[in-house]
Design a protein around this motif. Structure first.
Motif, PDB file in Angstrom:
ATOM      1  N   LEU A  52     -55.280   2.863  -4.216  1.00 44.86           N
ATOM      2  CA  LEU A  52     -56.660   2.498  -4.510  1.00 44.86           C
ATOM      3  C   LEU A  52     -56.725   1.861  -5.888  1.00 44.86           C
ATOM      4  CD1 LEU A  52     -58.823   5.548  -3.340  1.00 44.86           C
ATOM      5  CD2 LEU A  52     -57.778   3.729  -1.985  1.00 44.86           C
ATOM      6  N   ARG A  53     -57.455   0.760  -5.995  1.00 46.38           N
ATOM      7  CA  ARG A  53     -57.664   0.158  -7.310  1.00 46.38           C
ATOM      8  C   ARG A  53     -58.975  -0.611  -7.317  1.00 46.38           C
ATOM      9  NH1 ARG A  53     -56.255  -5.282  -8.080  1.00 46.38           N
ATOM     10  NH2 ARG A  53     -55.246  -6.300  -6.293  1.00 46.38           N
ATOM     11  N   PRO A  54     -59.629  -0.660  -8.471  1.00 44.96           N
ATOM     12  CA  PRO A  54     -60.900  -1.376  -8.561  1.00 44.96           C
ATOM     13  C   PRO A  54     -60.672  -2.876  -8.743  1.00 44.96           C
ATOM     14  CG  PRO A  54     -60.381  -0.382 -10.669  1.00 44.96           C
ATOM     15  CD  PRO A  54     -59.286   0.045  -9.720  1.00 44.96           C
ATOM     16  N   LEU A  55     -61.649  -3.661  -8.302  1.00 46.07           N
ATOM     17  CA  LEU A  55     -61.672  -5.094  -8.580  1.00 46.07           C
ATOM     18  C   LEU A  55     -62.788  -5.380  -9.577  1.00 46.07           C
ATOM     19  CD1 LEU A  55     -61.296  -6.796  -5.060  1.00 46.07           C
ATOM     20  CD2 LEU A  55     -59.501  -6.142  -6.673  1.00 46.07           C
ATOM     21  N   THR A  56     -62.544  -6.310 -10.482  1.00 47.01           N
ATOM     22  CA  THR A  56     -63.609  -6.743 -11.379  1.00 47.01           C
ATOM     23  C   THR A  56     -64.619  -7.561 -10.587  1.00 47.01           C
ATOM     24  OG1 THR A  56     -62.522  -8.821 -11.951  1.00 47.01           O
ATOM     25  CG2 THR A  56     -61.927  -6.873 -13.260  1.00 47.01           C
ATOM     26  N   ARG A  57     -65.771  -7.800 -11.195  1.00 46.79           N
ATOM     27  CA  ARG A  57     -66.804  -8.595 -10.537  1.00 46.79           C
ATOM     28  C   ARG A  57     -66.257  -9.978 -10.157  1.00 46.79           C
ATOM     29  NH1 ARG A  57     -72.336  -7.562 -11.124  1.00 46.79           N
ATOM     30  NH2 ARG A  57     -71.742  -6.183 -12.836  1.00 46.79           N
ATOM     31  N   GLY A  58     -65.498 -10.588 -11.077  1.00 44.80           N
ATOM     32  CA  GLY A  58     -64.929 -11.891 -10.799  1.00 44.80           C
ATOM     33  C   GLY A  58     -63.924 -11.860  -9.661  1.00 44.80           C
ATOM     34  N   GLN A  59     -63.116 -10.791  -9.619  1.00 44.50           N
ATOM     35  CA  GLN A  59     -62.132 -10.666  -8.545  1.00 44.50           C
ATOM     36  C   GLN A  59     -62.811 -10.479  -7.190  1.00 44.50           C
ATOM     37  OE1 GLN A  59     -59.928  -7.374 -10.253  1.00 44.50           O
ATOM     38  NE2 GLN A  59     -58.186  -8.693 -10.770  1.00 44.50           N
ATOM     39  N   VAL A  60     -63.914  -9.732  -7.180  1.00 40.59           N
ATOM     40  CA  VAL A  60     -64.662  -9.554  -5.928  1.00 40.59           C
ATOM     41  C   VAL A  60     -65.169 -10.906  -5.434  1.00 40.59           C
ATOM     42  CG1 VAL A  60     -66.721  -8.555  -4.866  1.00 40.59           C
ATOM     43  CG2 VAL A  60     -65.338  -7.176  -6.436  1.00 40.59           C
ATOM     44  N   GLU A  61     -65.759 -11.682  -6.335  1.00 40.99           N
ATOM     45  CA  GLU A  61     -66.290 -12.987  -5.946  1.00 40.99           C
ATOM     46  C   GLU A  61     -65.173 -13.908  -5.467  1.00 40.99           C
ATOM     47  OE1 GLU A  61     -68.398 -14.062  -9.469  1.00 40.99           O
ATOM     48  OE2 GLU A  61     -70.196 -12.922  -8.900  1.00 40.99           O
ATOM     49  N   ASP A  62     -63.996 -13.829  -6.093  1.00 41.02           N
ATOM     50  CA  ASP A  62     -62.872 -14.655  -5.672  1.00 41.02           C
ATOM     51  C   ASP A  62     -62.332 -14.250  -4.299  1.00 41.02           C
ATOM     52  OD1 ASP A  62     -62.993 -16.122  -8.012  1.00 41.02           O
ATOM     53  OD2 ASP A  62     -61.396 -14.980  -9.021  1.00 41.02           O
ATOM     54  N   ARG A  63     -62.526 -12.973  -3.947  1.00 35.21           N
ATOM     55  CA  ARG A  63     -61.935 -12.463  -2.709  1.00 35.21           C
ATOM     56  C   ARG A  63     -62.981 -12.156  -1.633  1.00 35.21           C
ATOM     57  NH1 ARG A  63     -57.150  -8.265  -4.272  1.00 35.21           N
ATOM     58  NH2 ARG A  63     -56.796  -8.493  -2.028  1.00 35.21           N
ATOM     59  N   LEU A  64     -64.176 -12.723  -1.774  1.00 31.89           N
ATOM     60  CA  LEU A  64     -65.239 -12.456  -0.808  1.00 31.89           C
ATOM     61  C   LEU A  64     -64.799 -12.778   0.618  1.00 31.89           C
ATOM     62  CD1 LEU A  64     -68.624 -13.568  -2.423  1.00 31.89           C
ATOM     63  CD2 LEU A  64     -67.957 -11.265  -1.698  1.00 31.89           C
ATOM     64  N   GLN A  65     -64.152 -13.918   0.810  1.00 27.61           N
ATOM     65  CA  GLN A  65     -63.763 -14.307   2.155  1.00 27.61           C
ATOM     66  C   GLN A  65     -62.720 -13.344   2.728  1.00 27.61           C
ATOM     67  OE1 GLN A  65     -65.615 -16.603   3.645  1.00 27.61           O
ATOM     68  NE2 GLN A  65     -66.672 -16.634   1.669  1.00 27.61           N
ATOM     69  N   GLU A  66     -61.806 -12.897   1.883  1.00 30.03           N
ATOM     70  CA  GLU A  66     -60.797 -11.930   2.331  1.00 30.03           C
ATOM     71  C   GLU A  66     -61.443 -10.600   2.701  1.00 30.03           C
ATOM     72  OE1 GLU A  66     -56.693  -9.802   0.672  1.00 30.03           O
ATOM     73  OE2 GLU A  66     -57.812 -11.196  -0.611  1.00 30.03           O
ATOM     74  N   LEU A  67     -62.428 -10.179   1.908  1.00 33.62           N
ATOM     75  CA  LEU A  67     -63.139  -8.945   2.221  1.00 33.62           C
ATOM     76  C   LEU A  67     -63.940  -9.097   3.510  1.00 33.62           C
ATOM     77  CD1 LEU A  67     -64.314  -8.098  -1.404  1.00 33.62           C
ATOM     78  CD2 LEU A  67     -62.655  -6.786  -0.065  1.00 33.62           C
ATOM     79  N   GLY A  68     -64.518 -10.274   3.723  1.00 38.07           N
ATOM     80  CA  GLY A  68     -65.221 -10.528   4.972  1.00 38.07           C
ATOM     81  C   GLY A  68     -64.281 -10.484   6.163  1.00 38.07           C
TER      82      GLY A  68
END
Length: 233
Positions: A52-68
Motif C-alpha cells: 500500500l502506498r499513497p499517491l500525491t494529488r498530481g500522481q492521481v491526476e496523471d493516473r486517472l485513466q489507469e485508475l478508471g
C-alpha cells in the motif's frame, strides 16, 4: 457533492449479452480442509504482499485513466463497466481529488490491484451535502473537531469480498485502517445507495455499521444509508 461509496459489483444490464460460461476446470477449493488447519488459517495471507502506498494529488491526476481501467476491470470487465461505470467513477474521483486533505492509496504487486480514497470532513463546507437528513448530530460535532474522515471509495477485486472479509489482512480492511490512521480520524463515514445491497453487505463484512442503528435490522428512510467505521476495524 454526494460521497457515494464505489464498491464494485458485477451488474448484468439487460442490453449486455450474457457471456457463454467457460468449461469448469477442477481446482482445489480455497477453504478445503487438509490435515491440520484449513488452508486460509495456515500462515500469512497471500494478499499481504500487496504493497500500500499513497499517491500525491498530481500522481492521481496523471493516473486517472489507469485508475478508471482498474475500476472497470474489477466491476465485471464488460461493456457496461468500461462505459457507464468507468465514467461515473472518474467523474466522482476527479471531483474528490480537489478537496482539502484528499488522500488516495493504491495497492500493487507487479500491477495495480486496488485503491481507496477519501478526505477529512470539516465543520463547515460542502462535504456534508448528500449526508443532510441522514447524519446524526453527534457525527456533525465530530466533523467540527476535524476528526471525521469521509471514505469515498474502495476499489478492490471481487475476491476481497469473498475471501475472509473479517480478517485483518483483508485488503479492504488494510485500506480502511491506513486511511483513518494517516489522518488521525476517530471515525470513518460513508454514504451508500440503500438499494445497492451487495455494496452494503460488503461494507458490513469489512466492519462498517449503520449510523445510529446498533441492530443493523432497520433500514433508514431515504435513498441513501450512512455507514460508520471505528479506527482499527
Amino acid at each position: 457533492m454526494t460521497a457515494h461509496m464505489f464498491v464494485p459489483t458485477t451488474p448484468t444490464p439487460w442490453n449486455v449479452p450474457a457471456a457463454r460460461p467457460a468449461p469448469a476446470k477442477p481446482h482445489p477449493h480455497p477453504y478445503s480442509r487438509t490435515p491440520g488447519r484449513p488452508r486460509w488459517e495456515r500462515g500469512a495471507s497471500p494478499y499481504e504482499g500487496e504493497r500500500l502506498r499513497p499517491l500525491t494529488r498530481g500522481q492521481v491526476e496523471d493516473r486517472l485513466q489507469e485508475l478508471g481501467d482498474l475500476y472497470a476491470k474489477v466491476s465485471g470487465d464488460g461493456p457496461w463497466a468500461w462505459n457507464q461505470a468507468r465514467g461515473a467513477f472518474l467523474r466522482h474521483l476527479a471531483a474528490d481529488v480537489r478537496r482539502p486533505g484528499f488522500s488516495l492509496l493504491i495497492a500493487e504487486t507487479t500491477a495495480l490491484t486496488g485503491c481507496a480514497y477519501g478526505f477529512p470532513a470539516g465543520g463547515a463546507g460542502p462535504w456534508w451535502e448528500g449526508f443532510d437528513g441522514h447524519l446524526p448530530e453527534s457525527l456533525f460535532r465530530r466533523a467540527a473537531s476535524g476528526r471525521l474522515f469521509v471514505v469515498s471509495g474502495i476499489v478492490v477485486p471481487p475476491r476481497v469480498r469473498r475471501e475472509q472479509p473479517d480478517r485483518a489482512w483483508n485488503l479492504a480492511r488494510r485500506f480502511q485502517r491506513r486511511l483513518l490512521a494517516d489522518h488521525g480520524a476517530v471515525l470513518g463515514v460513508t454514504l451508500v445507495d440503500a438499494r445497492d445491497h451487495r455494496a452494503v453487505e460488503a461494507l458490513r463484512s469489512w466492519g462498517w455499521r449503520s449510523a445510529g442503528d446498533d441492530t443493523l435490522t432497520a433500514v433508514p428512510p431515504g435513498p441513501f444509508r450512512v455507514l460508520v467505521l471505528v479506527p482499527g476495524t
